[in-house]
Scaffold this active site. Sequence first.
Site, short mmCIF file in Angstrom:
data_model
loop_
_atom_site.label_atom_id
_atom_site.label_comp_id
_atom_site.label_asym_id
_atom_site.label_seq_id
_atom_site.Cartn_x
_atom_site.Cartn_y
_atom_site.Cartn_z
N LYS A 1 7.23 11.21 0.43
CA LYS A 1 6.83 10.52 1.67
C LYS A 1 8.05 9.88 2.33
CE LYS A 1 5.89 6.46 1.04
NZ LYS A 1 5.90 5.02 0.96
N THR B 1 6.39 0.80 2.12
CA THR B 1 7.38 1.60 2.84
C THR B 1 6.61 2.55 3.75
OG1 THR B 1 8.85 1.53 0.93
CG2 THR B 1 9.33 3.16 2.63
N LYS C 1 15.17 0.65 4.83
CA LYS C 1 14.58 1.08 3.56
C LYS C 1 14.58 2.62 3.45
CE LYS C 1 11.96 1.33 -0.12
NZ LYS C 1 12.52 1.17 -1.43
N LEU D 1 0.83 -1.20 0.00
CA LEU D 1 0.00 0.00 0.00
C LEU D 1 0.87 1.26 0.00
CD1 LEU D 1 -2.49 -1.35 2.68
CD2 LEU D 1 -2.85 -1.25 0.21
N PRO D 2 0.27 2.44 -0.27
CA PRO D 2 1.12 3.64 -0.41
C PRO D 2 1.88 4.04 0.86
CG PRO D 2 -1.02 3.98 -1.47
CD PRO D 2 -1.11 2.68 -0.71
P1 NAD Z 1 0.77 2.72 -6.09
O1 NAD Z 1 0.17 4.00 -5.65
O2 NAD Z 1 1.06 2.48 -7.54
O3 NAD Z 1 -0.14 1.48 -5.58
C1 NAD Z 1 -0.78 1.42 -4.34
C2 NAD Z 1 -2.09 0.64 -4.53
O4 NAD Z 1 -2.71 0.47 -3.27
C3 NAD Z 1 -3.10 1.37 -5.44
O5 NAD Z 1 -3.50 0.51 -6.49
C4 NAD Z 1 -4.25 1.69 -4.49
O6 NAD Z 1 -5.51 1.66 -5.12
C5 NAD Z 1 -4.11 0.58 -3.47
N1 NAD Z 1 -4.75 0.85 -2.17
C6 NAD Z 1 -4.63 1.95 -1.39
N2 NAD Z 1 -5.34 1.78 -0.25
C7 NAD Z 1 -5.91 0.55 -0.32
C8 NAD Z 1 -6.77 -0.19 0.54
N3 NAD Z 1 -7.17 0.28 1.71
N4 NAD Z 1 -7.15 -1.43 0.15
C9 NAD Z 1 -6.75 -1.94 -1.05
N5 NAD Z 1 -5.94 -1.28 -1.91
C10 NAD Z 1 -5.54 -0.05 -1.55
O7 NAD Z 1 2.12 2.57 -5.23
P2 NAD Z 1 3.38 1.63 -5.56
O8 NAD Z 1 4.34 2.39 -6.45
O9 NAD Z 1 2.92 0.28 -5.94
O10 NAD Z 1 4.07 1.60 -4.10
C11 NAD Z 1 3.53 0.82 -3.04
C12 NAD Z 1 4.52 0.90 -1.87
O11 NAD Z 1 5.79 0.39 -2.30
C13 NAD Z 1 4.77 2.32 -1.37
O12 NAD Z 1 4.90 2.31 0.02
C14 NAD Z 1 6.08 2.72 -2.06
O13 NAD Z 1 6.78 3.69 -1.30
C15 NAD Z 1 6.80 1.37 -2.08
N6 NAD Z 1 7.79 1.19 -3.17
C16 NAD Z 1 7.53 1.61 -4.45
C17 NAD Z 1 8.48 1.40 -5.45
C18 NAD Z 1 8.24 1.82 -6.89
O14 NAD Z 1 9.21 1.82 -7.69
N7 NAD Z 1 7.02 2.16 -7.27
C19 NAD Z 1 9.70 0.78 -5.14
C20 NAD Z 1 9.93 0.33 -3.83
C21 NAD Z 1 8.96 0.55 -2.85
#
Ligand code: NAD
Length: 294
Positions: free
Chosen positions: A245, A95, A170, A65-66
């Site tokens: 964030k 994260t 992280k 999740l975000p």
């Molecule tokens: P994103 O915004 O693309 O995806 C998050 C998903 O969570 C969305 O599809 C949203 O609809 C869903 N969501 C939110 N609240 C929800 C709930 N209550 N129930 C069900 N679904 C819900 O984000 P992302 O890029 O996939 O990143 C996710 C996490 O991973 C973050 O914490 C980010 O910091 C970390 N991260 C991202 C990357 C990257 O390259 N994108 C790399 C490493 C870590």
Amino acid sequence: MSTIAFIGLGNMGAPMALNLVKAGHDLKVYDLVPAAVKTLTDAGARAAASADDAVQGVDVVISMLPASKHVEGLYLDQGLLGKIPSSALVIECSTIAPDAARRVAAAAEARGLAMVDAPVSGGTAGAAAGTLTFIVGGPEAALERARPVLEKMGKNIFHAGPAGAGQVAKICNNMLLGILMAGTSEALALGVANGLDPKVLSDIIAKSSGRNWATELYNPWPGVMEHVPASKGYAGGFGVDLMLKDLGLAAEAALSTRSSIPLGELARNLYSLHSAGGSGRLDFSSIVNLFRKE
Ligand code: NAD
């Protein structure tokens, strides 16, 4: 093969979940956005009607999740921990703030549930290729239970320490990443402003002492590298607001221990300025646009 609930199918969660389906796991998936769920059901996963529905009868629960508020909102405020079978293992991959991870872990422990925080590094390309690095916090025994599942999505697994330690590691990594991406952008923009071709300069830096993850795998200048967000209008990838964030989490960690992070704070301000200009949802490598003159 274990039955797994996967909650949060965004830029990272979707390709991670896809690798679990490919490995033969029975996946129950849930996201607030129906289109995200469809990608997975097309690949053979089962759609759950809600997070509560997703965790019914599963062996493992994974969330991606975000931010902290989404994770605490789901597990604590919405009471999802109370719906998960007591024999199941919870792997929380988002994260988030170390304190938030510790609060959820303590509530899980009070219920007798095994849990690890397992934030990832490697970006969307690493998620798709199944080569992520998992940085795990929590009891050794829970990590060993998680390992066979994590190995289907990544190739490096580190035990950082007790609950929350994965998040601390992280956050340190991402602070450095934010600084490196901004620094790489600044150097490329300087070279281009002084007449260099961005690809030629990038090739030189990638084999010189300034090389880093951005110059090797995630170049911020459009057209220099194929398949990276910079060459796709900065769509997908790792959002500016997610980097912001993480730099905020680094600032909180620094405040709580009176640590100095002047470069991390400068990077946080740069991404904040960039986000305020309307770029919050673009990939974080778009920070290069703050430096470009043409
Ligand atoms: P994103 O915004 O693309 O995806 C998050 C998903 O969570 C969305 O599809 C949203 O609809 C869903 N969501 C939110 N609240 C929800 C709930 N209550 N129930 C069900 N679904 C819900 O984000 P992302 O890029 O996939 O990143 C996710 C996490 O991973 C973050 O914490 C980010 O910091 C970390 N991260 C991202 C990357 C990257 O390259 N994108 C790399 C490493 C870590």
